[in-house]
Scaffold this motif. Structure first.
Motif, PDB file in Angstrom:
ATOM      1  N   LEU A 249       0.822  -1.208   0.000  1.00 56.19           N
ATOM      2  CA  LEU A 249       0.000   0.000   0.000  1.00 56.19           C
ATOM      3  C   LEU A 249       0.859   1.262   0.000  1.00 56.19           C
ATOM      4  O   LEU A 249       0.593   2.215  -0.737  1.00 56.19           O
ATOM      5  N   ARG A 250       1.915   1.270   0.803  1.00 59.16           N
ATOM      6  CA  ARG A 250       2.826   2.428   0.835  1.00 59.16           C
ATOM      7  C   ARG A 250       3.510   2.601  -0.520  1.00 59.16           C
ATOM      8  O   ARG A 250       3.598   3.708  -1.051  1.00 59.16           O
ATOM      9  N   ALA A 251       3.981   1.500  -1.107  1.00 58.75           N
ATOM     10  CA  ALA A 251       4.653   1.562  -2.405  1.00 58.75           C
ATOM     11  C   ALA A 251       3.695   2.061  -3.476  1.00 58.75           C
ATOM     12  O   ALA A 251       4.067   2.890  -4.322  1.00 58.75           O
ATOM     13  N   ALA A 252       2.457   1.584  -3.441  1.00 63.61           N
ATOM     14  CA  ALA A 252       1.462   2.021  -4.430  1.00 63.61           C
ATOM     15  C   ALA A 252       1.130   3.497  -4.253  1.00 63.61           C
ATOM     16  O   ALA A 252       0.927   4.214  -5.242  1.00 63.61           O
TER      17      ALA A 252
ATOM     18  N   GLN B  12       1.601   6.338  -7.056  1.00 61.68           N
ATOM     19  CA  GLN B  12       0.522   7.246  -7.465  1.00 61.68           C
ATOM     20  C   GLN B  12       0.970   8.697  -7.383  1.00 61.68           C
ATOM     21  O   GLN B  12       0.721   9.490  -8.301  1.00 61.68           O
ATOM     22  N   GLU B  13       1.637   9.066  -6.323  1.00 59.59           N
ATOM     23  CA  GLU B  13       2.116  10.444  -6.163  1.00 59.59           C
ATOM     24  C   GLU B  13       3.119  10.810  -7.260  1.00 59.59           C
ATOM     25  O   GLU B  13       3.058  11.907  -7.820  1.00 59.59           O
ATOM     26  N   LEU B  14       4.028   9.897  -7.576  1.00 62.80           N
ATOM     27  CA  LEU B  14       5.024  10.182  -8.612  1.00 62.80           C
ATOM     28  C   LEU B  14       4.385  10.272  -9.990  1.00 62.80           C
ATOM     29  O   LEU B  14       4.721  11.154 -10.785  1.00 62.80           O
ATOM     30  N   LEU B  15       3.446   9.380 -10.285  1.00 64.83           N
ATOM     31  CA  LEU B  15       2.770   9.423 -11.584  1.00 64.83           C
ATOM     32  C   LEU B  15       1.896  10.661 -11.725  1.00 64.83           C
ATOM     33  O   LEU B  15       1.766  11.215 -12.813  1.00 64.83           O
ATOM     34  N   THR B  16       1.299  11.104 -10.634  1.00 60.38           N
ATOM     35  CA  THR B  16       0.475  12.317 -10.678  1.00 60.38           C
ATOM     36  C   THR B  16       1.346  13.549 -10.893  1.00 60.38           C
ATOM     37  O   THR B  16       1.021  14.417 -11.696  1.00 60.38           O
TER      38      THR B  16
ATOM     39  N   LEU C  40       7.806  10.830 -16.697  1.00 53.59           N
ATOM     40  CA  LEU C  40       8.115   9.432 -16.428  1.00 53.59           C
ATOM     41  C   LEU C  40       7.500   8.514 -17.472  1.00 53.59           C
ATOM     42  O   LEU C  40       6.360   8.707 -17.885  1.00 53.59           O
ATOM     43  N   GLY C  41       8.254   7.502 -17.869  1.00 52.40           N
ATOM     44  CA  GLY C  41       7.730   6.502 -18.782  1.00 52.40           C
ATOM     45  C   GLY C  41       6.914   5.466 -18.048  1.00 52.40           C
ATOM     46  O   GLY C  41       5.907   4.976 -18.545  1.00 52.40           O
ATOM     47  N   GLU C  42       7.353   5.106 -16.835  1.00 55.04           N
ATOM     48  CA  GLU C  42       6.614   4.131 -16.039  1.00 55.04           C
ATOM     49  C   GLU C  42       7.109   4.153 -14.606  1.00 55.04           C
ATOM     50  O   GLU C  42       8.219   4.598 -14.320  1.00 55.04           O
ATOM     51  N   VAL C  43       6.254   3.653 -13.723  1.00 54.28           N
ATOM     52  CA  VAL C  43       6.618   3.395 -12.340  1.00 54.28           C
ATOM     53  C   VAL C  43       6.260   1.942 -12.083  1.00 54.28           C
ATOM     54  O   VAL C  43       5.110   1.545 -12.254  1.00 54.28           O
ATOM     55  N   ALA C  44       7.251   1.147 -11.715  1.00 51.15           N
ATOM     56  CA  ALA C  44       7.047  -0.283 -11.502  1.00 51.15           C
ATOM     57  C   ALA C  44       7.122  -0.605 -10.018  1.00 51.15           C
ATOM     58  O   ALA C  44       7.935  -0.033  -9.286  1.00 51.15           O
ATOM     59  N   LEU C  45       6.269  -1.524  -9.588  1.00 51.15           N
ATOM     60  CA  LEU C  45       6.303  -2.041  -8.221  1.00 51.15           C
ATOM     61  C   LEU C  45       6.898  -3.435  -8.268  1.00 51.15           C
ATOM     62  O   LEU C  45       6.400  -4.307  -8.977  1.00 51.15           O
TER      63      LEU C  45
END
Length: 150
Positions: A62-65, A69-73, A79-84
């Motif tokens: 949940l923290r990672a997600a 979300q904050e970085l993508l917003t 950014l091209g992508e944010v991977a978990l």
């Protein structure tokens, strides 16, 4: 002309298809704009990839997600992508294009979201301001000229 489903119901003609997303734009207009932007992106100009590695045993998904979300917003254009990336053993790291910018095992715990945004910004868009929470290293929050005198 709207399409029909096998039972004869009309598809794509309801209120959701006409819903406005921003002043003067329908969902369909936004989708067309996104398709054009995506087609314009080329593989010759790859955008940065952020990878957040989190511990599944510690239940830090949940923290990672939330960080993702904050970085993508904030960096939706940069950014091209944010991977978990799930892991075990108490790991929590954030990398930009393979370079570790935050590691919980350094004894610093989890980053404040503003700190994480500043670290990512410094690598993907150094000239971009982050607004009122942005204080660059060595800079004062209030310039000397704006300090009131009593």
């Amino acid at each position: 002309m709207p399409a029909s489903s096998p039972d004869g119901a009309t598809i794509g003609a309801g209120p959701a298809a006409r819903r406005r997303t921003s002043p003067g734009r329908t969902v369909a207009a936004c989708v067309r704009a996104c398709v054009r932007k995506t087609a314009a992106m080329s593989a010759d100009d790859p955008q940065p990839r952020v990878t957040i590695t989190y511990c599944t045993q510690c239940r830090w998904l949940l923290r990672a997600a939330w960080y993702a979300q904050e970085l993508l917003t904030t960096f939706h254009r940069e950014l091209g992508e944010v991977a978990l990336r799930p892991a075990t053993g108490g790991v929590f790291t954030v990398e930009v294009d393979g370079e570790t910018i935050w590691d919980r095992s350094d004894g610093r715990g989890f980053p404040e979201v503003t700190t994480l945004k500043q670290l990512v910004r410094d690598r993907v868009a150094p000239d971009r301001p982050l607004g009122h929470s942005d204080v660059r290293p060595g800079a004062r929050a209030v310039p000397d000229d704006d300090v009131p005198t009593v």
